[in-house]
Structure formats: C-alpha cells, structure tokens
Design a protein around this motif. Structure first.
Motif, mmCIF file in Angstrom:
data_model
loop_
_atom_site.group_PDB
_atom_site.id
_atom_site.type_symbol
_atom_site.label_atom_id
_atom_site.label_comp_id
_atom_site.label_asym_id
_atom_site.label_seq_id
_atom_site.Cartn_x
_atom_site.Cartn_y
_atom_site.Cartn_z
ATOM 1 N N ASP A 250 0.566 -1.280 0.151
ATOM 2 C CA ASP A 250 0.145 0.361 0.583
ATOM 3 C C ASP A 250 0.741 1.357 0.433
ATOM 4 N N ALA B 77 -0.281 -2.484 -4.021
ATOM 5 C CA ALA B 77 -1.267 -3.355 -3.167
ATOM 6 C C ALA B 77 -1.549 -3.008 -1.403
ATOM 7 N N PHE C 6 -10.999 -1.664 -2.796
ATOM 8 C CA PHE C 6 -10.146 -1.161 -4.242
ATOM 9 C C PHE C 6 -11.491 -1.159 -5.957
ATOM 10 N N SER D 229 -7.303 0.568 -9.369
ATOM 11 C CA SER D 229 -5.969 -0.503 -8.849
ATOM 12 C C SER D 229 -5.175 -1.048 -9.957
ATOM 13 N N HIS E 55 -5.665 -10.067 -5.196
ATOM 14 C CA HIS E 55 -5.784 -8.658 -5.315
ATOM 15 C C HIS E 55 -6.441 -8.634 -3.120
#
Length: 598
Positions: free
Chosen positions: A146, A168, A175, A206, A394
C-alpha cells in the motif's frame, strides 16, 4: 448475421478481385481443418488485408530510448511491481530504478537499481513483426504494501521519465478496477478515447483487466504500437492484467496460393440449396431462388438463380445453362464480378462444379511474439501456458485467467486448463482471505453473437464455476454487450445454489461492432440476458468491498449504461441488486447512429 472475424476458426483471406460472397466465406471457416501447401499451415483471415492503411507511427521503430512502458504484476501485488519496455537492438545493460515516492525532488537519491532480463523480437522470422527490437523486463521485489513508488527504466544513460505506481494493500481493503473487452480494431483512433475516458473517470483504480483481442493481427509491430500509444502513460502507471484472445494468435509467415473451391447445389422447383466447400473441407451454406419453376416436367437446375449468403447480406446470381453437350455455370456478384465454374456436372437436380481462388496461406498458429516480451504476468499456470493462464490475488479477490484460444484448438490443452482451474478454485475456497472470485478469458461461456458457440468450454468449465461459486466472469470476443446471472445447478461448497449464481458479462471497448443474436441467451439453460447493447463502446469500473461488489458499465462518453451490486450473505446466495439505469432502453443498431466500419 455471419460476422467476419479472424477467430481461431477463420481460414481464408480473399484476394480483392473476387466476389464479396467469397470474401465472406473465406473468413469464417474452421482452423481445425487447415490445409497444408508447401508449408505446414493454412489459409487464414487477417485484418491487414482489409485495405486500411496506416502511416508509420514515430514509435513504430524503436530507438535507444525506452518506449512502450507497460506495468504488470507477476508476483504478489502487495510487495512487487513488474515493468516491461522496448528499445532498439543496440541497447545493452538494460536496468530499472525504483524509490519510495516523496514530495521532495531528491527522492531519487534513495533509488535502487535492478538489472533487466532482455528478449529479442525475432522480426526476421515473423513477417508482420517488421522491425527488430529488444524488450526488457524487471520485477521489483521487497516493496512495502500500500505504498507509492517512483520508477524509471533505461540503460544507465538513456532513461525514461520517473513514473508513479502503487503496490496493493496486504489486507482485503476495498479497491476498484477497470474491465475492458476487445480493443482490436482502430485502436489508436477509437480505442484511445475510451481508455483515456475510463482513466479520467476512475484514475484511482488498482489495475486494468483486458479480456483479449488487444490487437487485430497478433505479430504486427505497428498494431502493438497503436495499442501502446492509445493507452500512453496510463499503461505505465496502472498495472495491466491481460489474457490473450484469438487475435493474439497467428502464424509467423503468410504467402499466397491458388486453391480450388467446390460448389454443390440441388434444385427444387423455385428454390435451391447447397454448399461451397472450402479446400480444408469446411462447408458454407448457399441458398438461391428463381421466379419460375423449370419449364420441363422434371425439376432442373438450369436457369438463373438469385443466391444469398448470410440472410441476404451477400447476394448475386448463379446462371446455369445446358450446352451441347456440357453444362456451364457462372456466379456473378452484385457488383458484376464474374466467376465461371469449371468441371460442371449435372445429375438430375444436382449441380457440382469448382472454381479457383487466390488465398492467403498462414503457417501454424502461434502466440504473438510480442505477448510474453511485452507483459510480465504470473507464471503459476500449467506448463506451456504460463503468462496466459494464471491466478493473481489482490486485496481479498482472486483473479483466475484462462486461455480459451489454446483450449479450443487442443483437447489436451483444454484438459490441462480444466484440471488447473479446479485445483486453483479448490485452493481458493480454503483461503479465508479470499472473499471474491473473478474469472476472465476471451471466448464467452454464453455467446451473444449469431453462429458462435463455445459448447466444449461451457461443458467443461461452467460446472466448475457453479461448484466453487465464482462470482463474476468477464469476457469479450462477441463485440456486443451482454450481462446475465446464471442459476448454479450444483450445490457448491458455500451452499449458494441454486439461485444467485455466477454473473457473466461480454463486453467490447473498441470500434468493431456486431449484432446480438435474435434469441439472445434463450437457447442456453438456466441463464437470461438481462442487459445488452449493440454498436456501443463500453468500459466497466468494478468496486470491490468486503461484502459488496459494485459493477458499473459506462459508454465511451462516460455515461452510465448498466449497474448492479452483488452482496454477499452468510450461508445464502449472493443478492443481486440492479440499479435504475439497468431498466433504461437498450442501445441497438436501430436506435444509435448508423454503424459504418471506421
């Protein structure tokens, strides 16, 4: 309507002097029966024979400076970033640098350097690659989750600009991502506006998910240049998750040869039916009518017939005459082009004959030489299919990517993917961190186009999607929009059947448009097409939260076209909530601007 598409099953490209009828037939045949003539390969239909010309882009030929910078993930999105770029063949020592992005301009002093892996495009062996080039690839590892980073690529002297990219989150945080169907045609001129509109509307996404057919001609350097220029800096900042379509597969070499086509038709009063048989043994139906029946007491094919193919889309006349002693026959297109039949024979009411045609041949189908060098994707798929079949996790969602083109053309490849799919989904359901499953591939489970079916894929994969309660399937290929929710027939591990099953979507982002088949999805079991669109470029933005997936489909002008939410309910099926826009009139060829191929 029979659509001209280079799908795995197209075999023939027509020389420009021949009938429009034959050009149609030549583009819609089955790759499984490819002929070989002088080389191992077959005839194939390709967009480069359409007559459209393009001036060379400044970026079509590489230079020592990096271009075509594409961001991907090949490993854990929370701790890695992968990037590829292109240079000319003179570059050695390719490398990339990355540093945590900071507001002060001296952020670069904290950069670390990673050596690249380099692949040379075999332009000399591939007649559409055109130019020699090197692609370079780096995976940055050990990154903080992140977090915003700045990276650049080059060779130590010639660098790209510094580019921002984010890792991520390590936990299942909310997201969004963009989903794109086929770009394929007129990518630089028309797809560019859509991808840029999508990014303008949802710049905080993302990643972008591409469901195949990114280009029209698999190996053509210029078209990959169009794709890269259309997306521009977006593709270097937002990771691309992609699967190949049928247009990412093509033979390395093409050549022209003359082939023989056979015609067999049978007359019955004022109607005639028959086939044109292509060299590989693929029949295309031909229908014809005449105003008056045969003057003799016995039905005879002698006379002038009005033929049509594709429900009148392609028309002309077929004239059959009785000579002394032989019969003659000539086909004439609507434009007046004549093709006389040779070796004509009449047996009662049946006529047979043949004609010669210049066709373009193609060597054995191969994945685009640009695919693996240009993308750095996960290698956790079956052997031989890596970077085209894979999964990626993800922030609480697993993306399962499949290669339908390879599966349709080889039963062993289909079996390998099916086994891998089941195993991957079984593992997914054992992972408490994975709350959503999205599958993506090119050829749709439920085709929205006339004359298209993917029965084998549906037989093999739909029961697995049902069993493991896949939430959303994103596809392309049919150049229309279609969305519906299946009724899962098998009680899955989460007991969410038999209602509230998998949602299937077909979409198109590029300029090439088809029609939805008249019966929509009525011929498929336990699913209804709940929303469709024709003649419309679309992109989708999907918001993934802990217990809700918010799906929104937008036109190229940013107008909301379809919207629904999937809500997870413990021990119950997903709740589907359609938003008001899903009840507005559908866009069709009848209520949009008249479609003309760009």
């Amino acid at each position: 309507m029979l659509h001209v598409d280079r799908a795995p099953h197209s075999l023939l490209v027509l020389s420009l002097v021949l009938l429009p009828l034959i050009s149609l037939l030549a583009s819609c045949t089955d790759a499984t029966s490819r002929a070989s003539e002088g080389k191992a390969g077959a005839s194939h239909a390709h967009g480069h024979a359409t007559g459209h010309s393009h001036a060379e882009l400044p970026s079509a030929s590489p230079s020592p400076y990096p271009d075509r910078v594409v961001l991907n993930w090949s490993k854990d999105p929370a701790s890695t970033l992968s990037v590829t770029w292109r240079t000319d063949p003179t570059v050695t020592g390719a490398q990339a640098q990355i540093a945590p992005a900071r507001a002060e301009p001296s952020f670069y002093t904290k950069a670390r350097t990673v050596s690249a892996q380099t692949t040379t495009i075999p332009a000399g062996k591939v007649d559409q690659a055109n130019v020699a080039a090197k692609y370079h690839s780096v995976t940055f590892e050990g990154l903080e989750a992140d977090s915003l980073y700045a990276y650049r690529v080059g060779d130590g002297t010639r660098w790209s600009e510094w580019i921002h990219a984010e890792t991520a989150a390590a936990e299942p945080e909310p997201f969004s991502f963009i989903y794109l169907g086929d770009a394929q045609n007129n990518v630089r001129s028309h797809w560019s506006r859509l991808i840029r509109q999508a990014y303008s509307d949802a710049s905080g996404v993302s990643f972008m998910l591409h469901a195949g057919d990114l280009v029209n001609n698999a190996h053509r350097n210029l078209e990959w240049g169009h794709w890269n220029e259309a997306g521009g800096f977006v593709q270097s900042m937002v990771p691309n998750v992609a699967v190949p379509g049928n247009h990412e597969y093509e033979g390395y070499e093409h050549w022209t040869a003359r082939d023989t086509f056979t015609v067999e038709v049978t007359a019955s009063s004022t109607e005639m039916t028959g086939t044109i048989m292509e060299p590989g043994g693929n029949p295309e139906s031909l229908e014809a009518t005449r105003r008056e029946a045969s003057p003799s007491s016995d039905v005879s094919p002698v006379g002038t017939w009005n033929y049509n193919v594709d429900n009148g889309e392609y028309v002309g006349t077929l004239t059959i005459e009785k000579g002394s002693p032989d019969y003659t026959a000539t086909m004439v297109s609507e434009s007046g082009t004549e093709i006389p039949l040779q070796n004509v024979s009449v047996d009662g009411t049946t006529l047979t004959g043949e004609f010669l045609m210049e066709v373009e041949k193609e060597s054995e189908e191969k994945l685009s030489v640009h695919w693996r060098p240009q993308f750095t994707l996960p290698t956790n798929g079956p052997e031989g299919l890596k970077e085209t079949v894979y999964y990626l996790d993800h922030q609480g969602m697993r993306i399962v990517a499949l290669n339908t083109e390879a599966a349709r053309n080889d039963d062993e490849v289909l079996a390998a993917q099916t086994e891998w799919l089941r195993s991957t989904l079984e593992d997914t359901r054992q992972d408490d961190e994975i709350r959503w499953i999205v599958a993506t591939f090119h050829h749709p489970m439920f085709s929205s186009g006339e004359g298209r079916t993917n029965e084998r894929l549906r037989e093999e994969w739909r029961p697995i999607f049902d069993e493991y309660n896949v939430d959303l399937v994103m596809q392309g290929h049919d150049h229309t929009y279609a969305r519906g929710q299946a009724e899962n027939l098998t009680q899955g591990v989460s007991a969410r059947s038999p209602e509230g099953g998998t949602v299937y979507v077909n979409s198109v982002s590029g300029a090439k448009m088809y029609e939805i088949k008249p019966d929509r999805w009525d011929d498929f079991e336990n699913i209804t097409m709940e929303r469709g669109a024709e003649n419309t470029q679309l992109y989708q933005v999907v918001r993934v939260e802990r217990d809700t997936m918010k799906y929104r489909s937008y036109t190229a002008t940013g107008t909301l076209y379809d919207a629904f939410d999937l809500v997870r309910r413990p021990g119950k099926p997903n709740e589907m909530i359609e938003r008001d826009v899903a009840n507005t009139p559908e866009r069709t060829h009848e209520n949009t601007l008249e479609y003309a191929r760009p």
